[in-house]
Write an enzyme that holds these catalytic residues in place. Structure first.
Site, short mmCIF file in Angstrom:
data_model
loop_
_atom_site.label_atom_id
_atom_site.label_comp_id
_atom_site.label_asym_id
_atom_site.label_seq_id
_atom_site.Cartn_x
_atom_site.Cartn_y
_atom_site.Cartn_z
N PHE A 244 -2.62 24.19 72.49
CA PHE A 244 -1.94 25.49 72.51
C PHE A 244 -0.99 25.67 71.33
CE2 PHE A 244 -2.39 23.74 76.87
CZ PHE A 244 -3.55 24.42 77.20
N GLY A 471 -10.52 22.46 74.22
CA GLY A 471 -10.74 23.22 75.45
C GLY A 471 -11.33 24.57 75.14
N ASN A 639 -20.70 32.94 73.93
CA ASN A 639 -21.03 32.37 75.22
C ASN A 639 -20.17 33.08 76.26
OD1 ASN A 639 -20.85 30.68 77.56
ND2 ASN A 639 -21.45 28.90 76.35
N LYS A 709 -14.82 37.56 66.57
CA LYS A 709 -13.36 37.61 66.47
C LYS A 709 -12.81 36.52 67.37
CE LYS A 709 -13.10 42.66 65.80
NZ LYS A 709 -12.62 43.94 66.39
N GLY A 710 -11.70 35.97 67.01
CA GLY A 710 -11.11 34.92 67.85
C GLY A 710 -10.69 35.47 69.20
N GLY A 712 -9.35 33.13 71.78
CA GLY A 712 -8.51 32.17 72.51
C GLY A 712 -7.08 32.63 72.71
N GLU A 713 -6.62 33.53 71.87
CA GLU A 713 -5.21 33.93 71.94
C GLU A 713 -5.06 35.42 72.21
OE1 GLU A 713 -2.80 31.41 68.90
OE2 GLU A 713 -4.85 31.52 68.15
#
Lengths: 748, 338
Positions: A244, A471, A639, A709-710, A712-713
């Site tokens: 993180f 993760g 995914n 595009k990302g 995770g955040e």
């Protein structure tokens, strides 16, 4: 439930294949840094300071050395050979790197004990006695002795902040004005995997096992720290048990372990305790915000002013400066922004999931809700009125933006239309009901990357890239990209990550991994396709190039026969549009330059909309969150299973950030008080009820070759504002400082 | 954690003999080990440094771990685990306050390990007590001062505190025991004795390091609660920062015998999360005795309960929250369907 976990792919979405490493992780087979067996290890234990500011007068190690099994104690007296790795160069962090005599923050490392066993090291560490001359520290906002600076004058990363037009004039003439201050607390990442380091010297070769978001950064920083050539250091980190942002930067413990291993000529293993992790690594700094938002009666915003203050350490001007992003997201008219670094006697903060946008968008999205209430306009409609396809600062277009589609889909699923806009108007027995919403946004980053892909005649594929599995599902989506491109089943693809002997990938930060790594892997795969295609006559090339989609196996075997080789291996370097020509060379040296967000020819951002229902007990004021719905659009999804999981986890963290998380500071002593997982609250299962994720299709061919595009955040941004806005709707109290705890709701 | 000697005993007599005549309480160089959920935790933190740990888990559970219920009341063996008692069907039905106070505490894993005797002796969660790097803690180091007084004291007590210590008694089950006038059964070097549960814990006063009335080596063997008409209309309400696995910000244990027209015949009230020891709110009980129970009388009783509150910088809200919690618990008890 299974169907929920594996959403049916819509347009431009990949299959919900289970994580390649899922079984390894749940069975404990996946090897994390501290799990790697090394021969005859010695064990280290840190000793940290009990004061935040002052000097060590005396460090008594006598009784510690007497503990049977103790091999060495590193202190300020025997660690001078360690070189400085300065903040900002190689991502080094935390303010003080020497073990004394100066103490610059609570929990600074002052000694490290090394012993034959963990137990002996710990016992001896307890017996190290420090005597201090203590000065009065400045802990945080409101304290005496802070030093405040305009961040653009001192920050390496933020030399400019957005400004356009005459915001003061626009605000002065606005029909409706919101003028409010907001605050966010210190937060710590607390990944379940503790900070751990194992160093093994073999002659002049140093191997380090450390959970990291950047193996090449670790390798190069450690080389600098130990004054050895980078090629003599190998960093290995195939799995990271949560990071993180906390494992992206080089911190002082690492050099100590390498030095101890060198002195003893024996592998040394350190696992930092939970409480020591609070002070020897980084954290999300507390922030304050002053926002003014002016609008016409019809809801059109005419002026936005946002000034932020961020706590940092004495020496390091670390700021996140989220106005860079917040200033782009609506058609604001005139904009003025400012960011201040506020130096206190603290360890240096650092990146934590969505560093710039979490605090700044919380403040802006709270102000947006206040503006909607003031205007008596539905909060969703206020966003629609001010939606924009262009940067209000520069006029540059967005490469793609689906914010209002996210709002519309989430609002429908949430049944937003049942909301009575009047605060305190909805109730179920003893519980007030509140409904709130907010925007989620995250800049799309992409960085340079290199990859090596080998394909055997039998269709087996090996992908090598020093990207990071934190993760995020990196093994899986990188494997999917190669399988798709080379026309083989995912089961034929072997992916190797997290080792600095592989071709480099950027730090797993800024949610760039999928974009950067997949773009490099795609390039290497395409090079293999080209070589195969070239092996046949011109007339056949069209068909051969398309073998992936064709009858795969037979065609491939034939092509390999013609080439007369058993395998084809391609190494490819990917440099994103706008990247420097030597970007990959820099990457090998541990330096990474990202592009994207507001910096290119077009604005590149992912968006989402989140809706929250809260219930607040009329008497005792506990807050519950029975439901949260989020809709997100972020280009191609590799995914849908891992994407949904990212979004779901993000929203849960958002709830945590709204209601639970805060590192409490003893202001008199400038020390963290709740530095453990019992007292640093995060939600438990009982706190989280229905979490619904809507994947909104979006296509964007401009962000990067992979079109992703990302994500995770993205989903933990705006959530805290949505909760705060729902709390206001439930009970009529506007909470402007997080977290929202019971005591803030008792006076009404 | 520091090296220590581990001894395992199979009878209370052997345990007491093994303990010897050492010092009393937490400072003792000898400690009994039951579930270990407090002791091991504090040993890892270097707060407790026993030289000898005497494991009493092999003591006869048929005597010390048994739950007995009959017309006369309830007896709980001290080695019974929290989870067993919380799940006991008779206790759930006839003593709901007890079952709830246990079930709302800790996590399932801890409730499976922790024993009732150990539970009532659980030590405070004061962060300055639990972190030995703070030089000031009168409970750890008598006479060293109290960092919580000018430190971060949100979780601290507002009732029964002193200038030497404002640490909160963290337990839930203890509130049920004090509310129900439980007797605690003890065995020691001089044989067996009984003590009202309310006399087991000592408010901090000038000696916060002395937490209980236990004599050196004394073992809690059980708890007895006499049958009473208010037991079935009883509950434990716990208010906290999250919905599970968290200590109380404020809690209320209520047992109510209500006559016609909502008239209070008898009421028993204890308060958790707000006091230095298990806390019986007798003045609130008196305020309600013989009165009609409604929101107004409940509020008046709650005001009485907190009349002597002594809050500090960050725990002022506990006075208001404690009152609200008590009011809600009383009204909830009044409307329980039996």
């Amino acid at each position: 439930m299974a169907a929920d976990a594996a959403p049916e792919p819509k347009a431009n979405m990949g299959q919900p294949v289970p994580r390649l490493d899922a079984r390894l992780k749940v069975t404990g087979e996946a090897r994390y840094a501290a799990d790697f067996p090394v021969g005859n290890p010695a064990y280290a234990f840190l000793v940290t300071s009990a004061i935040a500011k002052g000097r060590i007068i005396r460090l008594d190690t006598e009784s510690a050395r007497a503990v049977p099994g103790v091999l060495d104690i590193l202190t300020q007296d025997n660690t001078a050979e360690l070189k400085e790795v300065k903040f900002g160069s190689g991502g080094a962090s935390t303010s003080i790197q020497k073990l004394g005599p100066e103490i610059a923050h609570d929990g600074q490392i002052i000694a490290m004990v090394v012993a034959d066993t963990f137990e002996a090291a710990r016992e001896a560490a307890y017996k190290v006695k420090a005597t201090y001359a203590e000065d009065k520290p400045s802990a945080t906002f409101g304290d005496e002795g802070l030093k405040e600076e305009d961040a653009t004058k001192v920050s390496e990363r933020h030399k400019h902040v957005p400004k356009v037009g005459d915001a003061d004039a626009a605000l002065a003439s606005a029909d409706v004005l919101v003028d409010a201050e907001y605050g966010t607390p210190t937060q710590h990442h607390n990944p379940i995997e503790l900070f751990a380091t194992t160093c093994v010297w073999n002659g002049g070769q140093l191997t380090i096992y450390e959970p990291t978001q950047f193996v090449y950064g670790l390798k190069n920083s450690l080389a600098k720290k130990m004054d050895v050539a980078p090629e003599n250091v190998r960093a290995i980190s195939p799995y990271v048990g949560g990071a993180f942002g906390s494992k992206g930067q080089f911190t002082p413990r690492t050099g100590l372990v390498a030095l101890a291993a060198k002195k003893l000529n024996r592998p040394v293993k350190l696992v930092v305790t939970r409480d020591q992790g609070f002070t020897t690594a980084t954290y999300r700094a507390e922030t304050r915000h002053h926002i003014r938002l002016g609008a016409r009666r019809d809801g059109k915003i005419t002026g936005y002013s946002h000034e932020g203050w961020e706590i940092t350490s004495r020496p390091d001007a670390y700021v996140v400066a989220g106005v860079e992003d917040s200033a782009r997201i609506y058609g604001f008219g005139a904009v003025q922004t400012k960011v201040n670094a506020v130096h206190a006697d603290r360890n240096t903060p650092g990146f934590m999931r969505s560093p710039p946008v979490v605090p700044y968008i919380y403040a802006l999205e709270s102000a947006m809700d206040e503006l909607a209430a003031r205007l008596a306009i539905d909060p969703v409609e206020l966003r629609r009125i001010n939606d924009t396809m262009h940067d209000p600062i520069t006029g540059k277009p967005y490469s793609s933006r689906s914010l209002m589609r996210c709002y519309d889909e989430a609002a429908k699923a949430f049944d937003w239309s049942r909301r009575n806009p009047e605060p305190r108007s909805m109730r179920d027995g003893d519980w007030f009901i509140g409904l709130g919403c907010a925007t989620a946004v995250y800049p799309t980053h992409v960085g340079p990357a290199a990859a090596r892909v080998r394909m055997l005649a039998n269709g087996e594929v090996q992908v090598q890239i020093a990207a990071h599995e934190i993760g995020n599902g990196a093994y899986t989506v990188i494997g999917q990209m190669a399988a798709e491109r080379l026309g083989v089943p995912l089961s034929s693809v072997k992916v190797e990550l997290g080792d600095s002997s592989l071709p480099p990938a950027p730090v797993a930060g800024g949610s760039n991994t999928t974009a950067s790594a997949c773009s490099a892997v795609l390039k290497a795969c395409d090079a293999i396709r080209v070589r195969l295609a070239r092996s046949v006559a011109t007339t056949d090339r069209g068909r051969a190039a398309g073998f992936a989609a064709d009858n795969g196996q037979e065609m491939r075997a034939d092509l390999f026969r013609r080439l007369g080789v058993g395998a084809i291996e391609e190494y490819a370097e990917f440099i994103p549009r706008g990247g420097k020509p030597d970007a990959v060379k820099q990457l090998y040296a541990g330096q990474v330059a990202m592009t994207g967000g507001p910096n290119g020819e077009k604005l590149m951002y992912a968006f989402g909309a989140e809706f929250v229902e809260v219930r607040i007990n009329a008497l005792t004021r506990e807050i519950r969150v029975p439901r949260i719905v989020g809709a997100f659009a972020a280009g191609r999804l590799m995914n849908t299973r891992t994407a949904r999981s990212q979004y779901m986890g993000g929203m849960i963290w958002g709830i945590s950030s709204a209601l639970h998380e805060a590192t409490e500071i003893d202001k008199a002593r400038a020390r963290y008080v709740n530095d453990n997982l019992a007292d640093y609250l995060v939600p438990v299962n009982a706190d989280i009820d229905r979490v619904e994720v809507i994947l909104v299709p979006e296509e964007d061919h401009e962000v990067n070759p992979a079109g992703v595009k990302g994500i995770g955040e993205l989903a933990n941004v705006g959530t805290a504002a949505a909760v705060a806005n729902a709390v206001y709707h439930a009970i009529g109290i506007r909470i402007r400082e997080l977290p929202i705890r019971i005591e803030k709701l008792l006076d009404a | 954690m520091r090296p220590f000697t581990y001894e395992r005993v199979d009878s209370a007599t052997a345990a007491i003999a093994a303990f010897g005549a050492g010092a009393v309480g937490a400072a003792s160089e000898r400690q009994y080990l039951a579930g270990g959920t407090t002791l091991i935790d504090l040993m890892k933190l270097d707060v407790m440094r026993p030289q000898t740990v005497i494991d009493i888990n092999a003591l006869d559970r048929t005597a010390l771990g048994r739950v007995e219920t009959n017309d006369q009341g309830l007896r709980l063996g001290a080695l019974a685990h929290m989870s067993e008692v919380a799940d006991h069907p008779v206790i759930k039905r006839d003593y709901p306050m007890i079952a709830q106070s246990l079930e709302l505490a800790a996590s399932p894993q801890i409730r499976n390990m922790a024993t009732l005797g150990g539970n009532v002796l659980q030590r405070t969660r004061c962060p300055y007590f639990r972190d030995v790097s703070y030089a000031e803690c009168n409970k750890r180091i008598p006479g060293s001062g109290c960092a919580a007084l000018d430190g971060f004291n949100r979780s601290h007590a507002v009732l029964g505190v002193s200038d030497a210590c404002i640490a909160t008694y963290p337990g839930d089950f203890g509130q049920a025991l004090i509310a129900l006038d439980a007797m605690v059964e003890l065995r020691g070097r001089n044989g067996d004795r009984k003590l009202p549960f309310g006399a087991l814990h000592r408010p901090p006063g000038g000696n916060p390091e002395i937490e209980t009335a236990l004599l050196p080596g004394e073992i809690i063997t059980g708890f007895a609660i006499a049958a009473a008409p208010w037991l079935r209309r009883s509950l434990y309400l716990k208010i906290r920062d999250r919905q599970s696995y968290e200590f109380a910000l404020a809690s209320a244990a209520i047992a109510l015998d209500m006559g016609k027209n909502q008239i209070v015949q008898e009421v028993r009230i204890a308060l958790g999360g707000v006091a230095s020891v298990p806390w019986r709110a007798r003045s609130a009980e008196r305020a309600l005795q013989g009165r009609r129970l409604n929101e107004q009388t409940a509020r008046a009783a709650a005001d009485t309960a907190f009349a002597d509150a002594n809050p500090h910088e960050h725990n002022l809200f506990k006075v208001g929250l404690g009152k609200r919690t008590l009011v809600r618990a009383l009204l909830q008890a009044a409307t329980m369907e039996l």
